[in-house]
Design an enzyme around this catalytic site. Structure first.
Site, mmCIF file in Angstrom:
data_model
loop_
_atom_site.group_PDB
_atom_site.id
_atom_site.type_symbol
_atom_site.label_atom_id
_atom_site.label_comp_id
_atom_site.label_asym_id
_atom_site.label_seq_id
_atom_site.Cartn_x
_atom_site.Cartn_y
_atom_site.Cartn_z
ATOM 1 N N LYS A 39 0.853 -1.199 0.000
ATOM 2 C CA LYS A 39 0.000 0.000 0.000
ATOM 3 C C LYS A 39 0.889 1.250 0.000
ATOM 4 O O LYS A 39 0.669 2.176 -0.778
ATOM 5 C CB LYS A 39 -0.876 0.004 1.247
ATOM 6 C CG LYS A 39 -1.521 1.338 1.569
ATOM 7 C CD LYS A 39 -2.428 1.309 2.768
ATOM 8 C CE LYS A 39 -1.729 1.553 4.070
ATOM 9 N NZ LYS A 39 -1.394 2.944 4.403
ATOM 10 N N ASN A 40 1.926 1.237 0.832
ATOM 11 C CA ASN A 40 2.730 2.460 1.020
ATOM 12 C C ASN A 40 3.773 2.691 -0.060
ATOM 13 O O ASN A 40 4.427 3.735 -0.072
ATOM 14 C CB ASN A 40 3.369 2.450 2.408
ATOM 15 C CG ASN A 40 2.314 2.655 3.496
ATOM 16 O OD1 ASN A 40 1.155 2.949 3.187
ATOM 17 N ND2 ASN A 40 2.695 2.484 4.735
ATOM 18 N N CYS A 133 -5.282 12.355 12.188
ATOM 19 C CA CYS A 133 -5.961 11.054 12.221
ATOM 20 C C CYS A 133 -5.748 10.545 13.648
ATOM 21 O O CYS A 133 -5.196 11.240 14.493
ATOM 22 C CB CYS A 133 -5.350 10.121 11.188
ATOM 23 S SG CYS A 133 -3.683 9.660 11.585
ATOM 24 N N ARG A 138 -0.352 14.742 12.287
ATOM 25 C CA ARG A 138 0.087 14.503 10.903
ATOM 26 C C ARG A 138 0.291 15.822 10.131
ATOM 27 O O ARG A 138 -0.365 16.109 9.156
ATOM 28 C CB ARG A 138 -0.901 13.592 10.154
ATOM 29 C CG ARG A 138 -1.326 12.339 10.895
ATOM 30 C CD ARG A 138 -0.228 11.336 11.174
ATOM 31 N NE ARG A 138 0.355 10.733 10.009
ATOM 32 C CZ ARG A 138 -0.137 9.653 9.395
ATOM 33 N NH1 ARG A 138 -1.218 9.114 9.821
ATOM 34 N NH2 ARG A 138 0.471 9.143 8.335
ATOM 35 N N ASP A 322 4.770 0.921 12.092
ATOM 36 C CA ASP A 322 3.542 0.268 11.606
ATOM 37 C C ASP A 322 3.409 -1.161 12.103
ATOM 38 O O ASP A 322 2.402 -1.819 11.857
ATOM 39 C CB ASP A 322 3.492 0.277 10.077
ATOM 40 C CG ASP A 322 3.327 1.690 9.541
ATOM 41 O OD1 ASP A 322 3.542 1.899 8.341
ATOM 42 O OD2 ASP A 322 3.027 2.582 10.347
ATOM 43 N N ARG A 414 -8.578 -0.640 4.849
ATOM 44 C CA ARG A 414 -7.767 0.387 4.183
ATOM 45 C C ARG A 414 -6.418 -0.185 3.760
ATOM 46 O O ARG A 414 -5.818 0.283 2.807
ATOM 47 C CB ARG A 414 -7.517 1.566 5.140
ATOM 48 C CG ARG A 414 -8.720 2.400 5.430
ATOM 49 C CD ARG A 414 -8.335 3.655 6.179
ATOM 50 N NE ARG A 414 -7.177 4.307 5.566
ATOM 51 C CZ ARG A 414 -6.474 5.266 6.148
ATOM 52 N NH1 ARG A 414 -6.794 5.661 7.356
ATOM 53 N NH2 ARG A 414 -5.463 5.832 5.535
HETATM 54 C C1 EPZ Z 1 4.197 7.197 6.185
HETATM 55 O O1 EPZ Z 1 3.400 8.214 6.747
HETATM 56 C C2 EPZ Z 1 3.317 5.946 6.130
HETATM 57 N N1 EPZ Z 1 2.164 6.205 5.267
HETATM 58 C C3 EPZ Z 1 2.843 5.585 7.535
HETATM 59 O O2 EPZ Z 1 2.090 4.383 7.445
HETATM 60 C C4 EPZ Z 1 4.081 5.320 8.395
HETATM 61 O O3 EPZ Z 1 3.660 5.028 9.706
HETATM 62 C C5 EPZ Z 1 4.979 6.562 8.388
HETATM 63 O O4 EPZ Z 1 5.332 6.909 7.030
HETATM 64 C C6 EPZ Z 1 6.262 6.340 9.171
HETATM 65 O O5 EPZ Z 1 6.965 5.264 8.625
HETATM 66 C C7 EPZ Z 1 2.322 6.079 3.937
HETATM 67 O O6 EPZ Z 1 3.400 5.772 3.450
HETATM 68 C C8 EPZ Z 1 1.100 6.326 3.096
HETATM 69 P P1 EPZ Z 1 6.203 10.718 8.126
HETATM 70 P P2 EPZ Z 1 3.918 9.761 6.714
HETATM 71 O O7 EPZ Z 1 6.047 11.943 7.288
HETATM 72 O O8 EPZ Z 1 4.632 10.004 5.438
HETATM 73 C C9 EPZ Z 1 6.076 14.087 11.449
HETATM 74 C C10 EPZ Z 1 0.219 3.004 7.719
HETATM 75 O O9 EPZ Z 1 -0.238 2.469 8.732
HETATM 76 N N2 EPZ Z 1 5.935 15.038 10.325
HETATM 77 O O10 EPZ Z 1 7.438 9.900 7.991
HETATM 78 O O11 EPZ Z 1 2.774 10.629 7.064
HETATM 79 C C11 EPZ Z 1 4.837 13.198 11.587
HETATM 80 O O12 EPZ Z 1 3.840 13.856 12.335
HETATM 81 C C12 EPZ Z 1 0.695 4.439 7.779
HETATM 82 O O13 EPZ Z 1 0.342 2.435 6.613
HETATM 83 C C13 EPZ Z 1 6.006 16.391 10.586
HETATM 84 O O14 EPZ Z 1 6.175 16.807 11.729
HETATM 85 O O15 EPZ Z 1 4.956 9.740 7.910
HETATM 86 C C14 EPZ Z 1 5.388 11.992 12.299
HETATM 87 O O16 EPZ Z 1 5.458 12.258 13.684
HETATM 88 C C15 EPZ Z 1 0.426 5.076 9.129
HETATM 89 N N3 EPZ Z 1 5.869 17.265 9.554
HETATM 90 C C16 EPZ Z 1 6.808 11.872 11.740
HETATM 91 O O17 EPZ Z 1 7.131 13.163 11.182
HETATM 92 C C17 EPZ Z 1 5.690 16.848 8.251
HETATM 93 O O18 EPZ Z 1 5.607 17.691 7.338
HETATM 94 C C18 EPZ Z 1 6.952 10.844 10.634
HETATM 95 O O19 EPZ Z 1 5.977 11.133 9.662
HETATM 96 C C19 EPZ Z 1 5.625 15.454 8.009
HETATM 97 C C20 EPZ Z 1 5.757 14.558 9.058
#
Ligand code: EPZ
Length: 434
Positions: A39-40, A133, A138, A322, A414
Site C-alpha cells: 500500500k505504502n 488522524c 500529521r 507500523d 484500508r
Molecule cells: C508514512 O506516513 C506511512 N504512510 C505511515 O504508514 C508510516 O507510519 C509513516 O510513514 C512512518 O513510517 C504512507 O506511506 C502512506 P512521516 P507519513 O512523514 O509520510 C512528522 C500506515 O499504517 N511530520 O514519515 O505521514 C509526523 O507527524 C501508515 O500504513 C512532521 O512533523 O509519515 C510523524 O510524527 C500510518 N511534519 C513523523 O514526522 C511533516 O511535514 C513521521 O511522519 C511530516 C511529518
C-alpha cells in the site's frame, strides 16, 4: 463508470461502516500466505503517475480501500483509470485538473502526495490539507518548507493548500529538518520535473521510497542516491510510458509473521524480499521464534516460550512504527515485562485500551508503554481505531478462547487485502458479518 461507482460510493461506505469481523479463538495458524503489493509503495507511485501526460501501467497494486481512494482522487483530477485483470492502466492524456478535494483526502492522508506532481506538471495546485488522524496531528510543514525551496509559493486557508510555482520549480539543495517519508516522496516527485538539479538530504529511506525511485527512473526521471540519506534529482522534461510492478507489502508480511509467533503457528509467507524485513526477522528470532529464509519466502514456527524484549520504533532500517501494535500483542504473552517506545508518532497507543479490555496489563506514560507478560487474552467485543491497531486486535482475538467481535473494520480494509480469507486459509476461524 467511475462516476456511477462514485454515486454508489455513499451507500457502499455506509454498509462498510457497519461491517465487523467475528474471530473464534484460540487456534494455531498453519500453512502458506501470499503477501500482496505494498500500500505504502503504491500510493506515492500512483501520485507520481500524474507526472505522465500519457499512459502508465501498474501491477501488483493491493486491493485495499486506500488504493481505491487514490484511484478516485486521480479520476477526480482527470486521469482515466482502467483495470484489466491484474493491471491498472492510468491514461493522463486529458488529465488537466489541479484541485484535490477534502472529501477524498480526509480519509487518506497520502492524498497530500499529489501536491508535488501537480506543482511539477502545472505550476499550481489546490490540495486539501490532510488533517489529523487517530495516530497524530500529521502535519505537512516539512513538505511545504521544502517545496518553497523549489520556488513554490503557498498559503493555507479553509483547510486547503493553495500553491503556485510562478516560474516553475527550480532545482535546489534541501535538507529535511526531520526524517519524513511523505515529505521525501513529495519532493523527489516534484524535483523530477524541476529546472536544474535538486539535492535532498536527511531523506527517509524506507523501501517504499526506493520503489518509488525505481518507478520514476523507469518513466525517464534522472535520480540517484549519493549517500545513505541523500539523493540527487536532475529535472527532465519528458516522461515515458512504462509499466511497473510495485514491491511487496512489508508491513502485511510482518503482521503475518507476528500472527504465527503469537499463535505458536507454523507459517510460510511468500512473494517477499527477506532482506527488506531483516529487522523484523531478527526481532522475532530474539523473542524465540524459529525462522528460515529461502528466496522469496520466509518460514516461521512460533515458540511456546516467548522471551520479552524492549522495542523502540525508528525510521527504516529501525523497527517500523507500523508493526508496533502487532508486537505489543506478542509481548503481552512474553515471559517477562517489556517496554515499547513509540518514537515516530505522538499518539500511537490507541490499541492499548482495547487490549486491556481483553485482559492485557499495559500502562502508558507519554510515548512509552510498559507491557506485563504472561497474559492470556479473553475474547471480547472490540472497536478498531486505526489501521494497525485494528489488526493487533485480530491477533489478540486469534489467541483468545471463544468469540471476539471487532467493529469498524473499515480501518482494516484500508490496508489489508482479504485479511479474513488469508487467515482462514491458514486455519483461523474468522468471518465478516454485516
Ligand atoms: C508514512 O506516513 C506511512 N504512510 C505511515 O504508514 C508510516 O507510519 C509513516 O510513514 C512512518 O513510517 C504512507 O506511506 C502512506 P512521516 P507519513 O512523514 O509520510 C512528522 C500506515 O499504517 N511530520 O514519515 O505521514 C509526523 O507527524 C501508515 O500504513 C512532521 O512533523 O509519515 C510523524 O510524527 C500510518 N511534519 C513523523 O514526522 C511533516 O511535514 C513521521 O511522519 C511530516 C511529518
Amino acid at each position: 463508470r467511475w462516476k456511477i461507482y462514485g454515486s454508489n460510493w455513499c451507500n457502499l461506505t455506509q454498509s462498510l461502516i457497519m461491517q465487523k469481523l467475528e474471530v473464534f479463538g484460540a487456534n494455531k495458524l498453519k500453512g502458506k500466505i501470499n503477501i500482496s503489493g505494498s500500500k505504502n509503495a503504491s500510493l506515492p507511485i500512483l501520485a507520481a503517475s500524474l507526472l505522465s501526460k500519457s499512459k502508465i501501467t501498474l501491477k501488483n497494486l493491493p486491493k485495499v480501500k486506500d488504493i481505491e481512494t487514490m484511484l478516485l482522487l486521480l479520476d477526480s483530477l482527470g486521469s482515466k483509470v482502467k483495470k484489466i485483470k491484474d493491471k491498472t492502466i492510468i491514461n493522463n492524456s486529458n488529465q488537466n485538473k489541479t484541485f484535490a478535494s477534502y472529501n477524498l483526502v480526509k480519509t487518506m492522508r497520502a492524498g497530500i502526495l499529489v501536491l508535488g506532481p501537480l506543482l511539477a506538471k502545472f505550476g499550481k495546485a489546490r490540495v486539501s490539507s490532510p488533517g489529523g488522524c487517530s495516530i497524530g496531528v500529521r502535519p505537512i510543514d516539512i513538505h511545504l518548507k521544502a517545496l518553497s525551496q523549489l520556488g513554490v509559493k503557498y498559503k493555507i486557508n479553509q483547510g486547503y493548500v493553495h500553491a503556485t510555482a510562478p516560474n516553475g520549480l527550480i532545482g535546489s539543495k534541501i535538507r529535511f529538518s526531520k526524517i519524513s517519508v511523505g515529505a521525501t516522496e513529495n519532493l523527489i516527485i516534484a524535483a523530477s520535473l524541476a529546472k536544474g538539479t535538486t539535492i535532498l538530504s536527511n531523506c527517509a529511506i524506507e523501501p517504499e521510497i526506493k520503489d518509488l525511485v525505481s518507478f520514476l527512473i523507469k518513466i525517464g526521471c534522472k535520480i540517484n542516491w549519493i549517500s545513505k540519506r541523500s539523493i540527487k534529482i536532475v529535472g527532465v522534461s519528458k516522461i515515458k510510458d512504462a509499466s511497473y510492478s510495485v514491491m511487496f507489502d512489508r508491513i502485511e508480511a510482518g503482521t503475518y509473521l507476528v500472527a504465527a509467533a503469537v499463535t505458536e503457528g507454523n507459517i510460510s509467507i511468500k512473494n517477499v524480499i527477506p532482506r527488506i524485513i531483516q529487522t523484523e526477522i531478527n526481532t522475532l528470532k530474539k523473542i524465540g521464534a524459529k525462522i528460515k529464509v529461502k528466496n522469496d519466502e520466509v518460514h516461521i514456527v512460533g515458540n511456546k516460550k516467548i522471551k520479552s524484549i524492549n522495542i523502540k520504533t525508528a525510521p527504516y532500517p529501525g523497527f517500523p512504527t507500523d508493526l508496533q501494535a502487532q508486537m505489543m500483542v506478542l509481548l503481552c504473552k512474553a515471559n517477562k515485562q517489556s517496554v515499547i517506545k513509540e518514537d515516530i508518532f505522538e499518539n500511537r497507543f490507541m490499541h492499548v485500551a482495547e487490549l486491556n479490555r481483553m485482559g492485557a496489563k499495559i500502562s502508558t506514560d507519554g510515548n512509552k508503554a510498559k507491557v506485563i507478560g504472561n497474559i492470556n487474552f479473553e475474547a471480547a467485543e472490540l472497536m478498531a481505531t486505526d489501521l494497525r491497531a485494528s489488526v493487533s486486535l485480530i491477533l489478540a482475538a486469534l489467541t483468545a478462547k471463544g468469540k471476539s467481535v471487532v467493529n469498524r473494520i473499515y480501518h482494516l480494509d484500508r490496508g489489508y487485502e482479504n485479511i479474513e480469507k488469508k487467515l482462514k486459509k491458514v486455519g483461523a476461524k474468522i468471518r465478516r458479518v454485516n
